[in-house]
Design an enzyme around this catalytic site. Structure first.
Site, short mmCIF file in Angstrom:
data_model
loop_
_atom_site.label_atom_id
_atom_site.label_comp_id
_atom_site.label_asym_id
_atom_site.label_seq_id
_atom_site.Cartn_x
_atom_site.Cartn_y
_atom_site.Cartn_z
CG ASP A 4 -3.72 4.77 -5.44
OD1 ASP A 4 -3.06 5.79 -5.68
OD2 ASP A 4 -3.66 4.17 -4.35
CG ASP A 6 2.53 4.03 -3.38
OD1 ASP A 6 3.63 3.58 -3.03
OD2 ASP A 6 2.41 4.95 -4.22
CG ASP A 163 -5.08 1.82 -1.24
OD1 ASP A 163 -4.42 1.62 -0.21
OD2 ASP A 163 -4.76 2.68 -2.10
#
Length: 214
Positions: A4, A6, A163
């Protein structure tokens, strides 16, 4: 190996928060601290506008405010954004081991392309899949399957690190080995063990130890 963007590879919360906070200032409202925005940075415009104005995506004003936010973010998206600590070393070691890697994000290509092109970290990424690259965004598996195709590997041979719960859901649906990054933008209520990831890491370089033990 897929990541991922950000909250996993880069800390874009300062620029995302600044884009929303500018909207508050333009309306004569007081500024909010970055720490107010940070936990919701992974949710993009929806998260930032929720913090700044308490509105949700079903609010009648949301669409126009989202476009205003996007305009602000486009102007500042590389001013304060930095690579998370240990990420540069992680990618260096991935490249040294000649492992293929790429990015799968829900950020639209409007932002992903110029941002990743401006950061040296992504020079060796073999796949950059944005939220609008395929007809579906995460938690749908389509973007991850597209990234695996770009890398030329079977999805079952891929590892995906993210996250957010949607990263784990998407990775599992794509048949990949999923890793929850607990150092990102996790809110205080996040129960990462309930996400169903195969493993968790509390720092980027912990991924290398995970690979060594695999």
């Amino acid at each position: 190996m897929l990541f991922d963007l950000d909250g996993t590879l880069i800390d874009s919360a300062p620029d995302l928060g600044a884009a929303a906070d500018q909207m508050r200032l333009d309306r004569g409202l007081s500024s909010l601290a970055l720490e107010s925005y940070r936990p919701m940075a992974g949710a993009g415009a929806r998260g930032m506008l929720g913090v700044a104005f308490g509105i949700s995506a079903d609010d009648p004003a949301y669409e126009s405010m989202r476009e205003e936010f996007f305009g602000n973010y486009e102007k500042c998206m590389s001013q304060r954004t930095v690579v998370f600590h240990e990420v540069a070393e992680l990618i260096r070691q991935i490249d040294q081991r000649q492992l293929l890697w790429g990015v799968v994000t829900n950020k639209s290509a409007r932002f992903t392309v110029p941002l990743t092109q401006a950061m040296p970290l992504f020079a060796t990424a073999r796949a950059i899949v944005s939220g609008d690259t395929t007809p579906h965004a995460k938690p749908h598996p389509a973007p991850l399957l597209e990234a695996a195709r770009c890398l030329g590997v079977n999805p079952s041979e891929c590892l995906y690190v993210g996250d957010d719960e949607r990263d784990v859901v998407a990775g599992n649906a794509a048949g990949m080995y999923t890793v929850a990054a607990t150092y990102g933008y996790l809110g205080s209520q996040a129960d990462t063990q309930a996400w169903g990831a195969h493993a968790e890491i509390n720092s980027p370089l912990a991924l290398l130890q995970l690979l060594a033990n695999a």
